[in-house]
Design a protein around this motif. Structure first.
Motif, PDB file in Angstrom:
ATOM      1  N   SER A  62      16.916  13.708   7.035  1.00 21.13           N
ATOM      2  CA  SER A  62      16.661  12.823   5.809  1.00 21.13           C
ATOM      3  C   SER A  62      17.064  11.574   5.750  1.00 21.13           C
ATOM      4  O   SER A  62      18.112  11.297   6.998  1.00 21.13           O
ATOM      5  N   GLY A  63      16.824  10.683   5.120  1.00 18.86           N
ATOM      6  CA  GLY A  63      17.240   9.233   5.022  1.00 18.86           C
ATOM      7  C   GLY A  63      18.708   9.476   4.752  1.00 18.86           C
ATOM      8  O   GLY A  63      19.705   8.491   5.290  1.00 18.86           O
ATOM      9  N   THR A  64      19.010   9.835   3.784  1.00 16.49           N
ATOM     10  CA  THR A  64      20.577  10.048   3.298  1.00 16.49           C
ATOM     11  C   THR A  64      21.555  10.607   4.583  1.00 16.49           C
ATOM     12  O   THR A  64      22.476  10.121   4.966  1.00 16.49           O
ATOM     13  N   LEU A  67      21.858   7.675   6.905  1.00 18.04           N
ATOM     14  CA  LEU A  67      22.963   6.819   6.557  1.00 18.04           C
ATOM     15  C   LEU A  67      24.219   7.310   6.874  1.00 18.04           C
ATOM     16  O   LEU A  67      25.240   6.473   7.201  1.00 18.04           O
ATOM     17  N   THR A  88      18.942  -0.558  -5.609  1.00 15.78           N
ATOM     18  CA  THR A  88      18.546   0.203  -4.281  1.00 15.78           C
ATOM     19  C   THR A  88      18.546   1.947  -4.705  1.00 15.78           C
ATOM     20  O   THR A  88      19.002   2.054  -5.983  1.00 15.78           O
ATOM     21  N   PHE A  89      18.072   2.610  -4.113  1.00 19.53           N
ATOM     22  CA  PHE A  89      17.974   4.068  -4.487  1.00 19.53           C
ATOM     23  C   PHE A  89      19.399   4.688  -4.271  1.00 19.53           C
ATOM     24  O   PHE A  89      20.211   3.997  -3.439  1.00 19.53           O
ATOM     25  N   ALA A  91      20.986   7.195  -2.915  1.00 19.14           N
ATOM     26  CA  ALA A  91      21.418   7.471  -1.765  1.00 19.14           C
ATOM     27  C   ALA A  91      22.091   6.319  -0.922  1.00 19.14           C
ATOM     28  O   ALA A  91      23.114   6.559  -0.108  1.00 19.14           O
ATOM     29  N   SER A  92      21.924   5.018  -1.048  1.00 20.77           N
ATOM     30  CA  SER A  92      22.860   4.117  -0.292  1.00 20.77           C
ATOM     31  C   SER A  92      23.945   3.981  -0.849  1.00 20.77           C
ATOM     32  O   SER A  92      24.971   3.655  -0.151  1.00 20.77           O
ATOM     33  N   VAL A 133      19.263  -3.571   2.245  1.00 18.76           N
ATOM     34  CA  VAL A 133      18.028  -2.654   1.982  1.00 18.76           C
ATOM     35  C   VAL A 133      16.847  -3.232   1.843  1.00 18.76           C
ATOM     36  O   VAL A 133      16.630  -4.227   1.043  1.00 18.76           O
ATOM     37  N   MET A 135      14.039  -3.097   0.260  1.00 12.96           N
ATOM     38  CA  MET A 135      13.628  -2.577  -0.732  1.00 12.96           C
ATOM     39  C   MET A 135      12.267  -2.682  -0.998  1.00 12.96           C
ATOM     40  O   MET A 135      11.570  -3.700  -1.089  1.00 12.96           O
ATOM     41  N   ASP A 159      19.337  -0.239   5.630  1.00 19.98           N
ATOM     42  CA  ASP A 159      18.855   0.887   4.861  1.00 19.98           C
ATOM     43  C   ASP A 159      17.149   0.536   4.983  1.00 19.98           C
ATOM     44  O   ASP A 159      16.800  -0.124   4.109  1.00 19.98           O
ATOM     45  N   GLN A 162      12.431   2.742   2.867  1.00 21.82           N
ATOM     46  CA  GLN A 162      11.384   2.364   2.179  1.00 21.82           C
ATOM     47  C   GLN A 162      10.594   1.359   3.119  1.00 21.82           C
ATOM     48  O   GLN A 162       9.605   1.013   2.420  1.00 21.82           O
ATOM     49  N   ASN A 185      10.832  11.167   3.664  1.00 18.73           N
ATOM     50  CA  ASN A 185      10.643  11.907   2.351  1.00 18.73           C
ATOM     51  C   ASN A 185       8.891  11.456   1.856  1.00 18.73           C
ATOM     52  O   ASN A 185       8.573  10.607   2.273  1.00 18.73           O
ATOM     53  N   LYS A 188       7.835   7.867   1.011  1.00 19.66           N
ATOM     54  CA  LYS A 188       8.158   6.494   1.717  1.00 19.66           C
ATOM     55  C   LYS A 188       6.687   6.329   2.688  1.00 19.66           C
ATOM     56  O   LYS A 188       5.582   7.016   2.504  1.00 19.66           O
ATOM     57  N   ASP A 194      10.218  15.947   4.320  1.00 18.54           N
ATOM     58  CA  ASP A 194      11.905  15.589   4.309  1.00 18.54           C
ATOM     59  C   ASP A 194      11.927  15.049   5.875  1.00 18.54           C
ATOM     60  O   ASP A 194      11.255  15.513   6.768  1.00 18.54           O
ATOM     61  N   GLY A 195      12.949  14.299   6.061  1.00 20.78           N
ATOM     62  CA  GLY A 195      13.225  13.833   7.444  1.00 20.78           C
ATOM     63  C   GLY A 195      13.821  12.689   7.636  1.00 20.78           C
ATOM     64  O   GLY A 195      13.653  11.888   6.555  1.00 20.78           O
TER      65      GLY A 195
HETATM   66  C1  LIG Z   1      14.526   7.225  -0.107  1.00 22.93           C
HETATM   67  C2  LIG Z   1      15.847   6.584   0.136  1.00 22.93           C
HETATM   68  C3  LIG Z   1      17.062   7.046   0.688  1.00 22.93           C
HETATM   69  C4  LIG Z   1      17.058   8.322   1.237  1.00 22.93           C
HETATM   70  O1  LIG Z   1      16.184   9.081   1.817  1.00 22.93           O
HETATM   71  P1  LIG Z   1      15.872  10.534   1.549  1.00 22.93           P
HETATM   72  O2  LIG Z   1      15.183  10.956   2.927  1.00 22.93           O
HETATM   73  O3  LIG Z   1      15.545  10.933   0.365  1.00 22.93           O
HETATM   74  O4  LIG Z   1      17.520  11.361   1.891  1.00 22.93           O
HETATM   75  C5  LIG Z   1      17.955   6.055   0.968  1.00 22.93           C
HETATM   76  N1  LIG Z   1      17.904   4.778   0.661  1.00 22.93           N
HETATM   77  C6  LIG Z   1      16.786   4.191  -0.108  1.00 22.93           C
HETATM   78  C7  LIG Z   1      16.574   2.878  -0.188  1.00 22.93           C
HETATM   79  C8  LIG Z   1      15.481   5.046  -0.296  1.00 22.93           C
HETATM   80  O5  LIG Z   1      14.670   4.700  -1.079  1.00 22.93           O
END
Ligand SMILES: *Cc1c(COP(=O)(O)O)cnc(C)c1O
Length: 394
Positions: A62-64, A67, A88-89, A91-92, A133, A135, A159, A162, A185, A188, A194-195
């Motif tokens: 995942s993106g998380t 990070l 930001t989302f 997860a950042s 980010v 964004m 980050d 997006q 995800n 995006k 996911d990934g």
């Molecule tokens: C979606 C997103 C993430 C996390 O990505 P996941 O794949 O959902 O874990 C982190 N940062 C930003 C800015 C995002 O939009």
């Protein structure tokens, strides 16, 4: 209500998934000597690195987790500080907080990305890194951010979750700082269910990120490694089915971005005659993904009126993308003495209360982009949306 990649799922994705099922190899490691093993994860890493012009790419879950692995690879430790934008989302922040690192928030500017003018005043003796980010698919002002980082000897983790496909004056996002983290995800630019992906030009950072993502193992192999683990790692691996979809989507990424830019420009030119708003700043007008068309009204009253009339909302109402809407993060920030309540970042509050996201490729009510067009919208549909917007602005 997904991102543009999902709108373009087709036979390429379906066939790639079936090939993996037929091969019998679903795990990222397989038998190197068996021609049936397709090593899709390995191939996605090579192709994404190549696409970005980066030396290395690592596929993750995942993106998380991208990070998280990057933060550990960069050597950030509990108690260190990292500067993160107030828009930001979630997860950042959560990836940072999970490691005991302190997210220090900074204002955004009218690009809706980190305000370069606000970074320096947030720097303390504990600051180790900056997390720009990109964004809403829009690259940050990387020239200025990198200059601040250089001056203060800070690391930069982009980050890019997006912003797959975005570039900054010819360089793909993720390759300008020390590391870049991407998400695949459903919301995006491209989507594998996911990934995630990490990119870097630094071999040591890549090797550590790889180890973090796979129980301490070393990279650049197709088969399972036994022993020789150097680093304490976890499991953030991608599997072959995910990579099969990811590769098919990567093959469409340039066309996705080109199509979105065309439709965004069409929409932009039709609505630009309305008064009382401007388009957000693009730090590189040729480089954004055009997943969204963000408008900033002169007043928050007008922003509320127009977004209500369209059945949408202003960005400050968009849940877990706005610092003041993240109650669990706020509790944590309070404990570590960081300013956190609405009003703590007045410039960000002001911009977000006057801004509205119009969907172009990412149709996501959670992002405040439940209204607009999508990647398959026809000329007539774009004209209709533009007329609705102009009427709402009256
Ligand atoms: C979606 C997103 C993430 C996390 O990505 P996941 O794949 O959902 O874990 C982190 N940062 C930003 C800015 C995002 O939009």
């Amino acid at each position: 209500m997904p991102g543009p990649g999902a709108y373009w799922f087709g036979k390429e994705e379906r066939e790639a998934v079936m090939e993996v099922m037929q091969s019998g190899y679903l795990f990222r490691y397989g038998s190197e000597n068996d021609p049936k093993f397709l090593h899709k994860v390995y191939t996605l890493e090579k192709e994404f690195a190549n696409y970005c012009g980066a030396n290395f790419a690592l596929a993750t879950s995942s993106g998380t987790s991208s990070l998280l692995a990057s933060l550990v690879a960069l050597g950030l430790k509990a108690g260190d500080e990292i500067i993160v934008p107030a828009y930001t989302f979630v997860a950042s922040y959560s990836s940072v907080i999970f490691l005991g690192i302190v997210p220090v928030l900074a204002e955004i500017d009218e690009s809706l990305t980190l305000d370069p003018d606000d970074i320096e005043k947030r720097i303390t003796s504990r600051t180790k890194a900056i997390m720009p980010v990109h964004m809403l698919g829009n690259p940050c002002n990387m020239d200025r951010i990198m200059a601040v980082a250089k001056k203060h000897n800070l690391l930069v983790l982009e980050d890019c979750c997006q912003a797959a496909g975005a570039s900054y004056y010819g360089e793909k996002v993720g390759t300008i700082g020390n590391m870049g983290a991407f998400s695949l995800n459903m919301f995006k630019t491209i989507n594998s269910g996911d990934g995630g992906l990490v990119v870097t030009n630094d071999k040591a950072l890549y090797a550590t990120a790889f180890a973090i993502h796979d129980q301490g193992h070393s990279p650049s192999r197709l088969g399972v490694e036994v022993g020789a683990r150097s680093v304490l790692g976890l499991n953030f691996r991608m599997n072959e089915l995910t990579a099969a979809v990811g590769l098919a989507q990567l093959g469409k990424l340039d066309k996705i971005v080109a199509t979105l830019r065309e439709k965004r420009n069409q929409l932009k030119s039709l609505i630009s005659k309305a008064e009382g708003f401007k388009f957000r700043t693009l730090n590189d007008p040729e480089g954004d993904c055009a997943t969204l068309c963000t408008v900033i009204f002169d007043t928050k009253e007008k922003a509320a009126k127009v977004s209500n009339a369209l059945g949408s909302k202003t960005i400050d109402q968009s849940g877990w993308h706005v610092y003041a809407n993240m109650e669990h993060i706020l509790n944590y920030l309070k404990q570590v003495g960081q300013p956190h309540t609405k009003g703590s970042y007045p410039k960000t509050d002001d911009i977000l209360s006057r801004a509205m996201n119009i969907s172009v490729g990412v149709v996501d009510g959670g992002l405040g982009a439940g209204w607009g067009i999508n990647i398959n919208s026809t000329d007539v549909e774009i004209e209709t949306a533009a007329k609705q917007f102009l009427a709402a602005c009256q």
